[in-house]
Every structure is written in C-alpha cells, then in structure tokens.
Design an enzyme around this catalytic site. Structure first.
Site, short mmCIF file in Angstrom:
data_model
loop_
_atom_site.label_atom_id
_atom_site.label_comp_id
_atom_site.label_asym_id
_atom_site.label_seq_id
_atom_site.Cartn_x
_atom_site.Cartn_y
_atom_site.Cartn_z
CB SER A 175 33.12 39.98 44.26
OG SER A 175 33.96 38.88 43.97
CE LYS B 127 35.82 39.20 47.27
NZ LYS B 127 35.32 38.08 46.49
#
Lengths: 163, 170
Positions: free
Chosen positions: B38, B92
């Site tokens: 990701s 993230k």
C-alpha cells in the site's frame, strides 16, 4: 575508594530500579489520579473532597483480553490525543445504542463509552464510538483514599443497556 | 563457586540489557518490517522476483519521541493501530490534519476532518485500505513516525515528507 564504590553501587541499583519501574508502568500496571466528576459516584463522588481518587490500572488487557461491557477504561481523548479520559464501556462492536436520533450501531473495532455521571460527562454521546486502539489501560481498583479502597465492578446503569 | 557467580553475572547482565532494550523500543525507536504494497514505491517497490517478498520486505526505523512533543503534519509517514482491529498496525502517510476538508472520491461531498483526527492514505492508492475506507482516524491511534529505511542495504534512505501529487486536501 570505599565511599566511591558504595556510591557507584547505589547509583547502579537506582538506575536498575528506575528501569524496572519504567518498564512495569509502561507495559503492565500503573497508578493514576482521577480528575473531574464524570464518573461519580464510582470515582470522586463529592465535590468537597480535597483529594482525588487514585486508581490502579492494569495494562495486561492490551494484549490478550477481550474488552466487554462494564469495563472502566482509560483512553486517549479522541479530540485531543495528549489527554487521557476514564469512562465505562457501555456497548461493544455490533451493539446498537439508543440515541436522540434513533439507534446507532457501534462499528467493528470500536466501543461506546459513557461516564457514570451522565449529566456531567462528555463521552461517546458527544464524540461518537471510539476505536479500541485508543484504550491505554483498564481500571481494577481504587487505592486512595483509604476509606474508599475497593474493587471496581463491571456494572452498568439499567437505562443504558445496549441491545 | 566461581562458575555459579559467573552464571549469575551473565543472567543479571542479560536481564539489564533486555530491560534497556524494551524501554528503548517502547519510548525511543524500534525497527519494524513493512508488509504489503500500500505504500509502494516508498516502501516495498515492485520488483520482478515476487517470490522473495518475505526476505526483501523493507525494514524501517519508527521513532516514538514524536508521541510526546511533536506536532504531526502533512506528509508524515506514521504507524498506527487499525481502527477496525486494534491488534493490527498499519503504515500510511498523513494527508490531512484537523480542520482540513477532504473531497470524497466519485461524489460532490467534502468531509471536514474533526479536531484531534487526521486523514491517512497510502502512496499506492490502488492497493491501499486507508481513510478513504475507514474515515479519519484519531491521532491517539498513532504509535510512531517512520524516519528511515534500514534494510535492504541498497535502499537505506531518509523518508521525506512528500505531499501527494493530486492535491486532495484544501
């Protein structure tokens, strides 16, 4: 030479105890004061008392324990991550909570917390369900003042039962 | 007698080092592997030999001093507890801070990030489960900030505060 040796030994021992203390407080259990009266009468039952209640909180729950209804937990305030709040878990993920707008469902990985003193408590009724990752520990006992030492029960008021 | 005291000394030293290691990793910094794609190409960039994924995961340095004094800002790469499952950690990048407005994809709505929360997105939007799915996350879920990649050796570098190319926050 004798005095220097003794001082070094005491210094080493105090560093060791300090480290052990830090590790234990970070990972296993700690003591902290309760401010405010959002959890009256469980904590700080009266405004006139000079001393805040001190509680024993355990952090083993962050590893394996499954949180459930009635646990009193300490968590980071979702609106200001540097503050801590203490409230009781009233509903877990998947439960429905009755609200002014109808029923809200508590999402996966979250819980609904409320203070025992509903009138004076800013809790999930204000900021919504909180993720379980915000929880920093579970309160098990009140340890100060001496006349209020007791185990904290997992008890919820009848009108705030989740369904 | 000397072997017993030797063993005792070894035990004491290893216990002390173990404690110091625990305290440092809880409060200062630790090294963690990054799983998943990701955050490509910042971490785990695509390469031809996908069968060696386990051995070539990037390992990053996560610093924890940021949890006390630092003010998080746009572009920081953070490690946080997943809001859907508090036993998992995710990595993230912060792309929105409290007060920002984020436009919801494929719709005319805009979401205002509440006080004390932030919007996180992966650098690889196609393969990332982030705030576009679970909404803004409270800053209290953050467990550390990524500063450097430490492994594999050819990818050792400092992580920059890169802002997203498509300006989603305004």
């Amino acid at each position: 030479m004798g005095i220097q040796n003794t001082v070094m030994k005491m210094f080493n021992k105090s560093i060791a105890f300090g480290l052990v203390g830090i590790t234990v407080t970070d990972r296993y259990a700690g003591v902290c004061p309760i401010r405010g009266s959002s959890m009256a009468p469980t904590f700080n039952p009266s405004l006139e008392s000079f001393a805040d209640d001190y509680v024993f909180l355990e952090k083993f729950c962050l590893d394996r324990y499954k949180f459930s209804h009635g646990d009193v937990v300490i968590f980071s305030n979702p609106t200001n991550y540097k503050e801590r709040c203490v409230k009781r878990i009233v509903a877990m993920e998947g439960d429905y909570i009755s609200n002014v707008n109808g029923a809200t469902r508590v999402p996966e990985g979250h819980c609904w917390v409320e203070g025992d003193n509903s009138a004076l408590s800013s809790d999930s009724r204000t900021y919504g369900p909180i993720p379980l990752g915000l929880i920093r520990g579970r309160v098990t006992h009140v340890i100060w003042p001496p006349q209020r030492m007791k185990k904290v029960d997992r008890r919820i008021a009848q009108d705030r039962l989740a369904f | 007698m000397t072997s017993a005291s030797f063993i005792w000394n070894v035990c004491k030293s290893s216990f002390t080092f173990g404690l110091i290691g625990l305290t440092v990793s809880d409060r200062f910094a630790s090294v963690v592997p990054v799983r998943g794609l990701s955050m490509s190409p910042t971490f785990n960039p695509p390469n031809n030999s996908s069968s060696f994924r386990l051995f070539t995961d990037d390992h990053v340095l996560v610093e924890k001093r940021c949890l006390t004094d630092y003010k998080f800002s746009h572009g920081d790469v953070v490690v946080f507890c997943s809001p859907r499952n508090y036993k998992e950690r995710q990595i993230k990048r912060i792309t929105g801070m409290p007060g920002d407005w984020i436009s919801v994809p494929f719709s005319y709505d805009a979401v205002k990030i509440p006080e004390g929360h932030c919007w996180v997105e992966g650098d690889n939007p196609a393969d990332s489960l982030d705030s576009r799915s679970f909404g803004p996350i409270p800053l209290g879920l953050i467990r550390g900030r990524v500063t450097h990649i430490l492994w594999p050796p050819q990818r050792v570098q400092k992580i920059d505060k890169k802002l997203p190319r498509s300006g989603l926050s305004f």
